[in-house]
Design an enzyme around this catalytic site. Structure first.
Site, short mmCIF file in Angstrom:
data_model
loop_
_atom_site.label_atom_id
_atom_site.label_comp_id
_atom_site.label_asym_id
_atom_site.label_seq_id
_atom_site.Cartn_x
_atom_site.Cartn_y
_atom_site.Cartn_z
N HIS A 145 68.13 0.01 53.94
CA HIS A 145 68.83 0.66 55.04
C HIS A 145 67.98 1.74 55.72
O HIS A 145 68.46 2.47 56.57
CB HIS A 145 70.13 1.27 54.48
N LYS A 147 65.18 3.48 58.13
CA LYS A 147 64.67 3.28 59.49
C LYS A 147 63.46 4.18 59.65
O LYS A 147 63.60 5.39 59.86
CB LYS A 147 65.73 3.61 60.55
N ASP A 152 50.01 5.39 64.35
CA ASP A 152 48.65 5.90 64.16
C ASP A 152 48.55 6.91 63.02
O ASP A 152 47.59 7.70 62.95
CB ASP A 152 48.12 6.55 65.45
N HIS A 317 77.80 8.08 64.36
CA HIS A 317 77.07 7.31 63.35
C HIS A 317 76.04 8.18 62.61
O HIS A 317 75.24 7.68 61.84
CB HIS A 317 76.36 6.14 64.05
N LYS A 319 74.16 10.86 60.06
CA LYS A 319 74.21 11.08 58.63
C LYS A 319 73.61 12.46 58.35
O LYS A 319 72.38 12.65 58.37
CB LYS A 319 73.41 10.03 57.87
N ASP A 324 75.51 25.80 53.29
CA ASP A 324 75.35 27.25 53.46
C ASP A 324 74.39 27.65 54.59
O ASP A 324 73.82 28.76 54.54
CB ASP A 324 74.85 27.89 52.15
#
Length: 399
Positions: A145, A147, A152, A317, A319, A324
Protein backbone atom coordinates in the site's frame (compact mmCIF):
# COMPACT_ATOMS: atom_id res chain seq x y z
CA UNK A 1 -27.14 -36.85 -0.30
CA UNK A 2 -29.64 -34.10 -0.97
CA UNK A 3 -28.86 -30.85 -2.76
CA UNK A 4 -29.21 -28.85 0.45
CA UNK A 5 -26.75 -31.10 2.27
CA UNK A 6 -24.32 -30.93 -0.62
CA UNK A 7 -24.44 -27.12 -0.66
CA UNK A 8 -23.91 -27.06 3.12
CA UNK A 9 -20.82 -29.26 2.93
CA UNK A 10 -19.39 -27.27 0.02
CA UNK A 11 -19.81 -24.02 1.95
CA UNK A 12 -18.39 -25.61 5.09
CA UNK A 13 -15.41 -26.92 3.13
CA UNK A 14 -14.70 -23.51 1.61
CA UNK A 15 -14.98 -21.84 5.03
CA UNK A 16 -12.58 -24.37 6.55
CA UNK A 17 -10.10 -23.87 3.70
CA UNK A 18 -10.24 -20.07 4.03
CA UNK A 19 -9.77 -20.19 7.81
CA UNK A 20 -6.87 -22.66 7.59
CA UNK A 21 -5.27 -20.76 4.72
CA UNK A 22 -5.50 -17.49 6.64
CA UNK A 23 -4.16 -18.83 9.95
CA UNK A 24 -1.19 -20.62 8.37
CA UNK A 25 -0.54 -17.75 5.97
CA UNK A 26 -0.55 -15.27 8.85
CA UNK A 27 1.92 -17.43 10.77
CA UNK A 28 4.26 -17.50 7.80
CA UNK A 29 3.83 -13.77 7.23
CA UNK A 30 4.84 -12.89 10.78
CA UNK A 31 7.81 -15.25 10.64
CA UNK A 32 9.12 -13.60 7.46
CA UNK A 33 8.24 -9.94 8.20
CA UNK A 34 11.31 -7.73 8.41
CA UNK A 35 11.43 -5.36 11.36
CA UNK A 36 13.64 -2.34 10.75
CA UNK A 37 13.51 1.42 11.13
CA UNK A 38 15.42 4.20 9.48
CA UNK A 39 17.37 6.70 11.59
CA UNK A 40 16.33 10.27 12.22
CA UNK A 41 17.13 12.46 9.22
CA UNK A 42 17.06 16.15 8.45
CA UNK A 43 15.11 16.89 5.29
CA UNK A 44 13.08 19.65 3.73
CA UNK A 45 9.38 18.81 3.48
CA UNK A 46 6.51 20.23 1.50
CA UNK A 47 2.93 19.05 1.92
CA UNK A 48 0.26 18.81 -0.79
CA UNK A 49 -3.43 18.45 0.10
CA UNK A 50 -4.89 18.89 -3.40
CA UNK A 51 -4.43 16.52 -6.30
CA UNK A 52 -4.02 19.06 -9.12
CA UNK A 53 -1.21 20.82 -7.25
CA UNK A 54 0.55 17.55 -6.41
CA UNK A 55 0.37 16.10 -9.91
CA UNK A 56 1.56 19.34 -11.51
CA UNK A 57 4.62 19.29 -9.25
CA UNK A 58 5.21 15.53 -9.55
CA UNK A 59 4.92 15.45 -13.32
CA UNK A 60 7.22 18.47 -13.58
CA UNK A 61 9.90 16.71 -11.52
CA UNK A 62 9.52 13.56 -13.63
CA UNK A 63 9.87 15.65 -16.79
CA UNK A 64 13.11 17.15 -15.44
CA UNK A 65 14.60 13.79 -14.43
CA UNK A 66 18.02 13.08 -15.94
CA UNK A 67 19.17 9.72 -14.53
CA UNK A 68 16.56 7.50 -12.87
CA UNK A 69 12.91 7.51 -11.88
CA UNK A 70 11.63 5.01 -9.31
CA UNK A 71 7.89 4.89 -8.65
CA UNK A 72 5.67 2.65 -6.53
CA UNK A 73 1.91 3.13 -6.35
CA UNK A 74 -0.79 0.93 -4.91
CA UNK A 75 -3.24 2.05 -7.61
CA UNK A 76 -2.66 3.17 -11.19
CA UNK A 77 -6.01 3.47 -12.96
CA UNK A 78 -6.83 3.20 -16.67
CA UNK A 79 -8.07 6.75 -17.22
CA UNK A 80 -7.01 10.20 -18.41
CA UNK A 81 -4.53 11.00 -15.62
CA UNK A 82 -3.07 7.50 -15.76
CA UNK A 83 -2.59 7.74 -19.53
CA UNK A 84 -0.76 11.05 -19.06
CA UNK A 85 1.38 9.44 -16.35
CA UNK A 86 2.20 6.39 -18.48
CA UNK A 87 3.01 8.53 -21.54
CA UNK A 88 5.39 10.63 -19.48
CA UNK A 89 7.22 7.57 -18.16
CA UNK A 90 7.59 6.17 -21.68
CA UNK A 91 8.89 9.50 -22.94
CA UNK A 92 11.55 9.63 -20.23
CA UNK A 93 12.60 6.03 -20.90
CA UNK A 94 13.03 6.80 -24.59
CA UNK A 95 15.27 9.72 -23.60
CA UNK A 96 17.58 7.25 -21.87
CA UNK A 97 16.44 7.81 -18.27
CA UNK A 98 16.16 4.63 -16.18
CA UNK A 99 12.48 4.24 -15.28
CA UNK A 100 11.13 1.61 -12.89
CA UNK A 101 7.44 1.28 -12.12
CA UNK A 102 6.21 -1.01 -9.36
CA UNK A 103 2.48 -1.45 -8.69
CA UNK A 104 0.40 -3.67 -6.45
CA UNK A 105 -1.04 -6.65 -8.31
CA UNK A 106 -4.54 -6.26 -6.87
CA UNK A 107 -4.66 -2.49 -6.54
CA UNK A 108 -3.57 -1.62 -10.06
CA UNK A 109 -5.92 -1.38 -13.05
CA UNK A 110 -3.27 -1.29 -15.76
CA UNK A 111 -4.18 -3.26 -18.87
CA UNK A 112 -1.81 -5.81 -20.35
CA UNK A 113 -1.54 -3.71 -23.49
CA UNK A 114 -0.44 -0.70 -21.43
CA UNK A 115 2.17 -2.74 -19.59
CA UNK A 116 3.51 -4.07 -22.88
CA UNK A 117 3.79 -0.53 -24.23
CA UNK A 118 5.70 0.54 -21.12
CA UNK A 119 8.18 -2.30 -21.51
CA UNK A 120 8.54 -1.65 -25.24
CA UNK A 121 9.49 1.95 -24.46
CA UNK A 122 12.18 0.78 -22.02
CA UNK A 123 10.32 1.14 -18.72
CA UNK A 124 11.15 -1.64 -16.26
CA UNK A 125 7.87 -2.86 -14.79
CA UNK A 126 6.99 -5.26 -11.99
CA UNK A 127 3.99 -6.30 -9.92
CA UNK A 128 4.36 -6.51 -6.19
CA UNK A 129 2.54 -9.00 -3.97
CA UNK A 130 1.19 -11.40 -6.57
CA UNK A 131 -0.95 -14.02 -4.74
CA UNK A 132 0.81 -17.36 -4.61
CA UNK A 133 0.39 -20.83 -3.10
CA UNK A 134 0.27 -22.45 -0.69
CA UNK A 135 -1.75 -19.68 1.00
CA UNK A 136 -3.65 -18.15 -1.90
CA UNK A 137 -6.35 -16.46 0.15
CA UNK A 138 -4.00 -14.92 2.69
CA UNK A 139 -1.47 -13.75 0.10
CA UNK A 140 -4.31 -12.12 -1.86
CA UNK A 141 -5.05 -9.99 1.21
CA UNK A 142 -1.48 -8.80 1.85
CA UNK A 143 -0.90 -5.73 -0.33
CA UNK A 144 1.84 -3.19 -0.87
CA UNK A 145 0.00 0.00 0.00
CA UNK A 146 3.07 2.25 -0.16
CA UNK A 147 3.24 5.20 -2.54
CA UNK A 148 6.87 6.11 -3.15
CA UNK A 149 8.51 8.23 -5.83
CA UNK A 150 12.25 8.95 -6.02
CA UNK A 151 13.71 11.03 -8.85
CA UNK A 152 17.47 11.07 -9.52
CA UNK A 153 17.99 10.11 -5.87
CA UNK A 154 17.40 13.74 -4.87
CA UNK A 155 13.62 14.28 -4.79
CA UNK A 156 11.09 12.00 -3.11
CA UNK A 157 7.33 11.79 -2.59
CA UNK A 158 5.25 9.84 -0.09
CA UNK A 159 1.63 9.97 1.00
CA UNK A 160 -1.97 9.05 0.31
CA UNK A 161 -2.49 9.92 -3.37
CA UNK A 162 -2.53 7.28 -6.11
CA UNK A 163 -2.70 7.73 -9.88
CA UNK A 164 -6.26 8.13 -11.15
CA UNK A 165 -8.81 10.74 -12.14
CA UNK A 166 -10.60 10.75 -8.78
CA UNK A 167 -7.34 11.78 -7.07
CA UNK A 168 -7.17 14.72 -9.49
CA UNK A 169 -10.70 15.95 -8.64
CA UNK A 170 -12.44 14.36 -11.64
CA UNK A 171 -14.92 12.08 -9.89
CA UNK A 172 -18.45 13.55 -9.72
CA UNK A 173 -19.27 11.69 -6.50
CA UNK A 174 -16.03 12.11 -4.52
CA UNK A 175 -14.51 15.39 -5.72
CA UNK A 176 -12.78 17.36 -4.47
CA UNK A 177 -10.42 14.68 -3.18
CA UNK A 178 -8.62 15.67 0.03
CA UNK A 179 -5.35 13.92 0.82
CA UNK A 180 -1.91 14.61 2.29
CA UNK A 181 1.25 13.88 0.31
CA UNK A 182 4.82 14.86 1.20
CA UNK A 183 7.60 16.06 -1.08
CA UNK A 184 10.99 15.29 0.43
CA UNK A 185 14.40 16.71 -0.41
CA UNK A 186 17.58 16.36 1.60
CA UNK A 187 19.05 13.33 3.32
CA UNK A 188 15.73 11.61 4.00
CA UNK A 189 15.42 10.83 0.29
CA UNK A 190 18.13 8.22 0.85
CA UNK A 191 15.73 6.13 2.93
CA UNK A 192 12.91 6.43 0.41
CA UNK A 193 15.29 5.15 -2.25
CA UNK A 194 16.31 2.22 -0.06
CA UNK A 195 12.70 1.31 0.64
CA UNK A 196 11.77 1.40 -3.04
CA UNK A 197 14.78 -0.73 -4.00
CA UNK A 198 13.97 -3.26 -1.28
CA UNK A 199 10.45 -3.61 -2.64
CA UNK A 200 11.82 -3.75 -6.18
CA UNK A 201 14.21 -6.55 -5.19
CA UNK A 202 11.36 -8.50 -3.59
CA UNK A 203 9.14 -8.13 -6.66
CA UNK A 204 11.63 -8.35 -9.55
CA UNK A 205 14.41 -10.40 -7.91
CA UNK A 206 16.88 -7.75 -9.08
CA UNK A 207 19.01 -6.29 -6.28
CA UNK A 208 20.12 -2.71 -6.91
CA UNK A 209 20.71 -1.72 -3.30
CA UNK A 210 24.48 -1.79 -3.63
CA UNK A 211 24.54 0.45 -6.71
CA UNK A 212 25.98 3.79 -5.57
CA UNK A 213 24.53 5.53 -8.63
CA UNK A 214 21.15 5.54 -6.90
CA UNK A 215 22.50 7.15 -3.72
CA UNK A 216 24.07 10.52 -4.54
CA UNK A 217 25.42 12.77 -1.75
CA UNK A 218 22.55 14.63 -0.13
CA UNK A 219 22.55 17.77 1.98
CA UNK A 220 20.95 18.02 5.39
CA UNK A 221 17.59 19.72 5.46
CA UNK A 222 16.01 21.68 8.28
CA UNK A 223 13.24 19.31 9.46
CA UNK A 224 13.88 16.29 11.68
CA UNK A 225 11.94 13.28 10.46
CA UNK A 226 12.05 9.50 10.40
CA UNK A 227 10.61 7.00 7.94
CA UNK A 228 9.00 3.92 9.51
CA UNK A 229 8.23 0.99 7.19
CA UNK A 230 5.87 -1.73 8.39
CA UNK A 231 4.92 -5.09 6.92
CA UNK A 232 1.60 -5.92 8.57
CA UNK A 233 3.35 -6.63 11.85
CA UNK A 234 4.53 -3.55 13.77
CA UNK A 235 2.24 -0.62 12.87
CA UNK A 236 -0.09 -1.41 15.76
CA UNK A 237 2.74 -1.17 18.29
CA UNK A 238 3.94 2.12 16.76
CA UNK A 239 0.46 3.66 17.08
CA UNK A 240 0.04 2.31 20.61
CA UNK A 241 3.38 3.84 21.62
CA UNK A 242 2.55 7.24 20.14
CA UNK A 243 -0.88 7.37 21.79
CA UNK A 244 0.48 6.21 25.16
CA UNK A 245 2.98 9.10 25.13
CA UNK A 246 0.28 11.74 24.60
CA UNK A 247 -0.37 14.19 27.42
CA UNK A 248 -2.52 16.94 25.92
CA UNK A 249 -4.04 16.18 22.53
CA UNK A 250 -4.43 13.60 19.77
CA UNK A 251 -5.75 14.42 16.30
CA UNK A 252 -6.40 11.55 13.88
CA UNK A 253 -7.32 12.03 10.23
CA UNK A 254 -8.21 8.89 8.30
CA UNK A 255 -10.65 7.66 5.64
CA UNK A 256 -11.21 4.39 7.53
CA UNK A 257 -11.42 4.41 11.32
CA UNK A 258 -11.32 0.71 12.28
CA UNK A 259 -8.72 0.42 15.08
CA UNK A 260 -7.49 -2.75 16.72
CA UNK A 261 -8.49 -3.49 20.32
CA UNK A 262 -5.06 -2.47 21.65
CA UNK A 263 -5.14 0.83 19.79
CA UNK A 264 -8.71 1.58 20.82
CA UNK A 265 -7.95 0.75 24.45
CA UNK A 266 -5.06 3.22 24.33
CA UNK A 267 -7.35 5.92 22.94
CA UNK A 268 -9.82 5.29 25.76
CA UNK A 269 -6.99 5.42 28.29
CA UNK A 270 -5.79 8.72 26.82
CA UNK A 271 -9.26 10.25 27.19
CA UNK A 272 -9.46 8.94 30.76
CA UNK A 273 -6.24 10.78 31.70
CA UNK A 274 -7.52 14.04 30.23
CA UNK A 275 -6.12 13.99 26.71
CA UNK A 276 -8.24 15.74 24.08
CA UNK A 277 -9.01 13.31 21.23
CA UNK A 278 -10.27 14.50 17.84
CA UNK A 279 -11.05 12.23 14.90
CA UNK A 280 -11.59 13.47 11.34
CA UNK A 281 -13.24 11.03 8.90
CA UNK A 282 -15.08 11.43 5.59
CA UNK A 283 -18.84 11.81 5.40
CA UNK A 284 -18.88 10.08 2.02
CA UNK A 285 -17.58 6.56 1.55
CA UNK A 286 -15.52 5.16 -1.32
CA UNK A 287 -15.79 1.49 -0.26
CA UNK A 288 -18.62 -0.70 0.90
CA UNK A 289 -19.17 -1.09 4.67
CA UNK A 290 -16.13 0.97 5.82
CA UNK A 291 -18.35 3.66 7.34
CA UNK A 292 -20.52 1.14 9.16
CA UNK A 293 -17.41 -0.62 10.50
CA UNK A 294 -16.34 2.61 12.21
CA UNK A 295 -19.66 3.39 13.92
CA UNK A 296 -19.17 1.35 17.10
CA UNK A 297 -15.78 2.99 17.74
CA UNK A 298 -16.97 6.52 16.98
CA UNK A 299 -20.03 6.10 19.21
CA UNK A 300 -17.84 4.98 22.07
CA UNK A 301 -15.40 7.88 21.65
CA UNK A 302 -18.23 10.42 21.53
CA UNK A 303 -19.72 9.00 24.74
CA UNK A 304 -16.32 9.37 26.42
CA UNK A 305 -15.93 13.00 25.35
CA UNK A 306 -13.94 12.86 22.10
CA UNK A 307 -14.80 15.07 19.14
CA UNK A 308 -15.60 13.55 15.75
CA UNK A 309 -15.75 15.49 12.48
CA UNK A 310 -17.14 14.22 9.18
CA UNK A 311 -15.51 15.92 6.19
CA UNK A 312 -18.29 17.02 3.86
CA UNK A 313 -16.66 19.15 1.15
CA UNK A 314 -15.57 16.11 -0.88
CA UNK A 315 -13.81 12.87 0.07
CA UNK A 316 -11.23 12.78 2.85
CA UNK A 317 -8.44 10.24 2.24
CA UNK A 318 -5.54 11.67 4.31
CA UNK A 319 -3.58 9.57 6.78
CA UNK A 320 -2.34 11.67 9.69
CA UNK A 321 -1.94 11.52 13.45
CA UNK A 322 -0.72 14.41 15.58
CA UNK A 323 0.40 13.95 19.19
CA UNK A 324 0.58 17.01 21.51
CA UNK A 325 1.68 19.22 18.59
CA UNK A 326 5.09 17.57 19.06
CA UNK A 327 4.93 14.58 16.71
CA UNK A 328 3.13 14.34 13.39
CA UNK A 329 2.72 11.01 11.59
CA UNK A 330 1.94 11.29 7.87
CA UNK A 331 2.20 8.45 5.40
CA UNK A 332 0.38 5.68 3.60
CA UNK A 333 -1.20 3.78 6.50
CA UNK A 334 -4.89 4.09 7.29
CA UNK A 335 -6.15 3.92 10.88
CA UNK A 336 -7.56 0.45 10.31
CA UNK A 337 -6.85 -3.21 10.87
CA UNK A 338 -5.89 -3.84 7.25
CA UNK A 339 -3.03 -1.35 7.45
CA UNK A 340 -2.02 -2.58 10.89
CA UNK A 341 -2.05 -6.32 10.20
CA UNK A 342 -1.91 -6.96 6.44
CA UNK A 343 -0.55 -4.15 4.29
CA UNK A 344 3.00 -3.04 3.66
CA UNK A 345 3.02 0.64 4.65
CA UNK A 346 5.46 3.52 5.03
CA UNK A 347 4.94 6.42 7.42
CA UNK A 348 6.93 9.55 8.16
CA UNK A 349 7.30 10.82 11.72
CA UNK A 350 7.94 14.57 11.80
CA UNK A 351 9.28 16.36 14.87
CA UNK A 352 9.63 19.93 13.60
CA UNK A 353 7.27 22.40 15.37
CA UNK A 354 6.97 24.76 12.40
CA UNK A 355 6.04 22.00 9.96
CA UNK A 356 3.63 20.48 12.49
CA UNK A 357 2.00 23.90 12.82
CA UNK A 358 1.53 23.95 9.04
CA UNK A 359 -0.12 20.52 9.09
CA UNK A 360 -2.35 21.55 11.98
CA UNK A 361 -3.48 24.57 9.97
CA UNK A 362 -4.50 22.25 7.12
CA UNK A 363 -6.33 19.99 9.59
CA UNK A 364 -8.15 23.00 11.02
CA UNK A 365 -9.25 24.02 7.51
CA UNK A 366 -10.54 20.52 6.91
CA UNK A 367 -12.49 20.53 10.15
CA UNK A 368 -14.11 23.80 9.12
CA UNK A 369 -15.26 21.96 5.97
CA UNK A 370 -16.70 19.20 8.15
CA UNK A 371 -19.82 18.41 10.15
CA UNK A 372 -19.21 18.05 13.88
CA UNK A 373 -20.82 14.71 14.61
CA UNK A 374 -23.06 13.67 17.47
CA UNK A 375 -24.18 10.23 18.68
CA UNK A 376 -27.27 10.49 16.49
CA UNK A 377 -25.10 10.48 13.37
CA UNK A 378 -23.89 6.94 14.11
CA UNK A 379 -27.07 5.27 15.27
CA UNK A 380 -28.54 2.64 12.99
CA UNK A 381 -31.88 4.01 11.87
CA UNK A 382 -33.38 0.77 10.57
CA UNK A 383 -32.92 -2.97 10.38
CA UNK A 384 -30.95 -2.77 7.12
CA UNK A 385 -28.39 -0.36 8.57
CA UNK A 386 -28.08 -2.54 11.67
CA UNK A 387 -27.41 -5.53 9.44
CA UNK A 388 -24.74 -3.59 7.51
CA UNK A 389 -23.01 -2.61 10.74
CA UNK A 390 -23.01 -6.21 11.96
CA UNK A 391 -21.66 -7.43 8.63
CA UNK A 392 -18.97 -4.73 8.66
CA UNK A 393 -17.89 -5.75 12.15
CA UNK A 394 -17.61 -9.37 11.06
CA UNK A 395 -15.24 -8.66 8.16
CA UNK A 396 -13.57 -5.49 9.53
CA UNK A 397 -10.14 -7.13 9.31
CA UNK A 398 -10.38 -7.16 5.51
CA UNK A 399 -12.05 -3.82 4.76
Amino acid sequence: MGIASMIFWIIAGIALWVATDFLLGRKQHLANAKKYAFPDRYSDLEIFAKGPELFEDLFSEITNARQHIHILFYIVKDDKLSHEFVSLLKEKAREGVEVRLLVDWIGSNLKRKTIQSLKAAGVEFAYTHIPKPPFLFYSSQVRNHRKITVIDGHVGYLGGFNIGDEYNDHDPKLSPWRDYHLKITGEGTLDLQKEFLRDWHCASKVNLLQNKAYFPPLPKGTIRQQFVPTEGDSLESLIVTLISESRESIIIGTPYFIPSKKVFDQLNAAIARGVSVTVLVPYKSDHILVKEASYRYLRSLLKDGAEVYQYSKGFYHAKVMMIDDNICDIGTANFDKRSMFLNYELNCLVYDPFFIKKVKHILTEDMLDSHKASLADFRAGNLFLSFKETAARTISFFL
